[in-house]
Enzyme design. Structure first.
Site, PDB file in Angstrom:
ATOM      1  N   SER A 237      -0.668   4.294  -1.331  1.00 34.26           N
ATOM      2  CA  SER A 237      -0.070   4.828  -0.281  1.00 34.26           C
ATOM      3  C   SER A 237       1.229   4.022   0.063  1.00 34.26           C
ATOM      4  O   SER A 237       1.733   3.028  -0.645  1.00 34.26           O
ATOM      5  CB  SER A 237      -1.129   4.536   1.071  1.00 34.26           C
ATOM      6  OG  SER A 237      -1.122   3.314   1.237  1.00 34.26           O
ATOM      7  N   LYS A 238       1.851   4.186   1.352  1.00 31.20           N
ATOM      8  CA  LYS A 238       3.177   3.883   1.516  1.00 31.20           C
ATOM      9  C   LYS A 238       3.076   2.235   1.541  1.00 31.20           C
ATOM     10  O   LYS A 238       4.095   1.620   1.397  1.00 31.20           O
ATOM     11  CB  LYS A 238       3.856   4.415   3.111  1.00 31.20           C
ATOM     12  CG  LYS A 238       4.212   5.690   2.654  1.00 31.20           C
ATOM     13  CD  LYS A 238       4.628   6.395   3.935  1.00 31.20           C
ATOM     14  CE  LYS A 238       5.191   7.920   3.741  1.00 31.20           C
ATOM     15  NZ  LYS A 238       5.815   8.529   4.857  1.00 31.20           N
ATOM     16  N   ARG A 239       1.899   1.705   1.984  1.00 27.41           N
ATOM     17  CA  ARG A 239       1.699   0.462   2.311  1.00 27.41           C
ATOM     18  C   ARG A 239       1.965  -0.546   0.619  1.00 27.41           C
ATOM     19  O   ARG A 239       2.298  -1.501   0.810  1.00 27.41           O
ATOM     20  CB  ARG A 239       0.394  -0.193   2.605  1.00 27.41           C
ATOM     21  CG  ARG A 239      -0.563   0.201   2.047  1.00 27.41           C
ATOM     22  CD  ARG A 239      -1.900  -0.399   2.508  1.00 27.41           C
ATOM     23  NE  ARG A 239      -3.231  -0.046   1.523  1.00 27.41           N
ATOM     24  CZ  ARG A 239      -3.785   1.107   1.628  1.00 27.41           C
ATOM     25  NH1 ARG A 239      -3.412   1.939   2.343  1.00 27.41           N
ATOM     26  NH2 ARG A 239      -4.754   1.115   0.730  1.00 27.41           N
ATOM     27  N   HIS A 240       1.898   0.431  -0.384  1.00 21.42           N
ATOM     28  CA  HIS A 240       1.958  -0.291  -1.746  1.00 21.42           C
ATOM     29  C   HIS A 240       3.460  -0.390  -2.097  1.00 21.42           C
ATOM     30  O   HIS A 240       3.944  -0.584  -3.053  1.00 21.42           O
ATOM     31  CB  HIS A 240       1.398   0.507  -2.606  1.00 21.42           C
ATOM     32  CG  HIS A 240      -0.265   0.135  -2.434  1.00 21.42           C
ATOM     33  ND1 HIS A 240      -0.885   1.153  -1.920  1.00 21.42           N
ATOM     34  CD2 HIS A 240      -0.857  -0.874  -2.542  1.00 21.42           C
ATOM     35  CE1 HIS A 240      -2.236   0.726  -1.812  1.00 21.42           C
ATOM     36  NE2 HIS A 240      -2.390  -0.280  -2.155  1.00 21.42           N
ATOM     37  N   GLY A 241       4.362   0.291  -1.264  1.00 23.05           N
ATOM     38  CA  GLY A 241       5.845   0.373  -1.444  1.00 23.05           C
ATOM     39  C   GLY A 241       6.261   1.927  -1.613  1.00 23.05           C
ATOM     40  O   GLY A 241       5.700   2.720  -1.069  1.00 23.05           O
TER      41      GLY A 241
END
Length: 465
Positions: A237-241
């Site tokens: 997801s976006k939290r991984h970049g």
């Protein structure tokens, strides 16, 4: 039978890495079989679908080189086809009109929740509000019991309890189809033979099977590919970049590297890591697609991208770098100087940005020294050495690598110095910092006049003892 696969993104954002892998698998499967690859835009979610997303998705597909044989089709252009199929189901008694309003259903849902129950839609509610001019949805009549079996090409037979599937809506009150109904009608009427998709769609499969059966359409062969996880083993997801293809393009990754990397997320061919697109087409089969989730390792992507940058002709990489340089205000041309610079910088670069962000000193009118590098290497004791180098280099009639080496050898021998004692101060004098390609390569690219100009500035900057 001609193999026909499809990629059917919803245009509610950019092309996600997970969606890109799905597209790649479908494209490779079709190309391997000499079949056809169809692009379909599932834009019936009118509140979230945008033209900008459609353009971003198709641009990303083109950038990756995933050409399609038909499409892009838009579901919003096919409303008459969905209505026709829904009417057939009404006429056959396999579907019925439901006049229950969304507000009434929500009230019933809250009532069920207050009792700790899950709302089960009851068929007898359908007649609520019935009237000749009242809006209605169309629901599929589903079996009250039994099993729904799906033959998955990767997972084998997957069984669902038919009693757990309510009579679900296939056509909404506004005339737009629900996701599952549109997918089935599209795949059937577009003669899709193989559906390769993420396992998050497995939950939709029993409803789609019931629709296929109700319409008497043959179910295509289905393969549900495991999800992609981040380094923390949680869904990517976006939290991984960065998670979109556009983001990786903007960060300076090559489409060949992205294709290679995503193809290997869940698929393998022995120990081979690097594949040309032609090789991928030749070797790709579902037999080598794993069942377990694949982990997105950006270090691996960096390694692959660096390999492609090093092994592409410098002229081709230079062409890709030019737009990035122009964005920075550097007006450069595809000339011998730029190609030589790229040839050198690409040996250490992981991305195109690594090249564009470290190229400035080759084109700078005035060099700015990094303060730490200046204080460490541009010291009084090195001043006479740089002066002697400048004097000897200025006398060279032919400013080439061999002649430069000879000058350095002479100075090192006479002053009993090793190259390391000279190279780093000279590097700071010529580039402003301590990291660059080989010092002789830098001098060769800059040329005699620019080297002498920069040496002169550095010498004048260094105080005397």
């Amino acid at each position: 039978m001609t193999v026909r696969t499809r990629f059917a993104p919803s245009p509610t954002g950019s092309l996600h890495i997970g969606g890109a892998r799905t597209a790649i698998f479908n494209w490779l499967f079709a190309r391997n079989a000499g079949g056809e690859f169809i692009l379909r835009i599932e834009d019936t979610d009118r509140t979230r679908s945008t033209e900008e997303s459609i353009e971003e998705i198709t641009d990303a597909m083109e950038w990756l080189g995933l050409d399609w044989d038909e499409g892009p089709f838009r579901q919003s252009d096919r409303l008459d086809i969905y209505q026709e199929h829904a009417n057939k189901l009404l006429e056959s008694g396999k579907a019925y009109k439901c006049y229950v309003t969304p507000e009434e259903l929500e009230e019933k849902r809250k009532e069920a929740q207050s009792k700790g129950e899950v709302l089960r839609y009851k068929r007898e509610w359908a007649k609520l509000n019935e009237g000749p001019d009242n809006p209605y949805a169309i629901r599929l009549q589903t079996p009250d019991e039994g099993a729904i079996e799906v033959q998955d090409l990767l997972r084998g037979i997957v069984t669902f309890d038919a009693g757990e599937v309510d009579d679900f809506v296939i056509l909404k009150r506004d005339g737009f189809p629900t996701y599952n109904f549109a997918v089935v009608v599209d795949d059937a009427t577009m003669n899709i033979t193989h559906v390769i998709r993420g396992d998050d769609h497995l939950i939709n499969t029993p409803r789609q099977v019931l629709i296929y059966n109700a319409l008497s359409y043959e179910i295509p062969k289905i393969a549900h590919v495991s999800m992609i996880l981040g380094a923390d083993n949680k869904r990517l997801s976006k939290r991984h970049g960065a998670t979109s293809v556009v983001a990786y393009k903007d960060r300076g990754y090559l489409p060949e590297a992205i294709i290679n990397f995503l193809s290997r997320l869940g698929w393998s061919y022995g120990d081979q890591e690097i594949f040309s697109k032609t090789e991928l087409v030749e070797k790709f089969t579902l037999k080598n697609v794993g069942k377990s989730a694949a982990v997105f390792n950006e270090e691996k992507l960096d390694w692959l991208n660096a390999w492609y940058i090093r092994n592409e002709p410098a002229q081709e990489i230079a062409k890709l770098v030019i737009p990035l340089l122009k964005e920075k205000g550097l007006e450069v041309e595809l000339d011998n100087k730029l190609i030589k610079i790229v040839q050198e910088l690409s040996q250490r670069a992981k991305t195109l940005l690594d090249i564009s962000n470290t190229i400035d000193y080759f084109y700078a009118d005035e060099i700015e020294y990094e303060e730490k590098a200046k204080s460490k290497f541009l010291k009084p004791e090195i001043k006479p050495v740089l002066q002697e180098l400048a004097d000897r280099l200025s006398s060279l009639a032919d400013f080439n690598m061999d002649e430069m080496h000879k000058v350095f050898d002479q100075v090192m021998e006479e002053r009993e110095l090793k190259l390391g004692k000279i190279a780093q101060p000279l590097r700071v004098a010529l580039t402003g910092g301590t990291v660059s390609p080989g010092i002789f390569e830098v001098m060769d690219i800059l040329g005699k006049d620019e080297v002498l100009k920069r040496l002169s500035k550095a010498i004048s900057t260094i105080p005397n003892n």
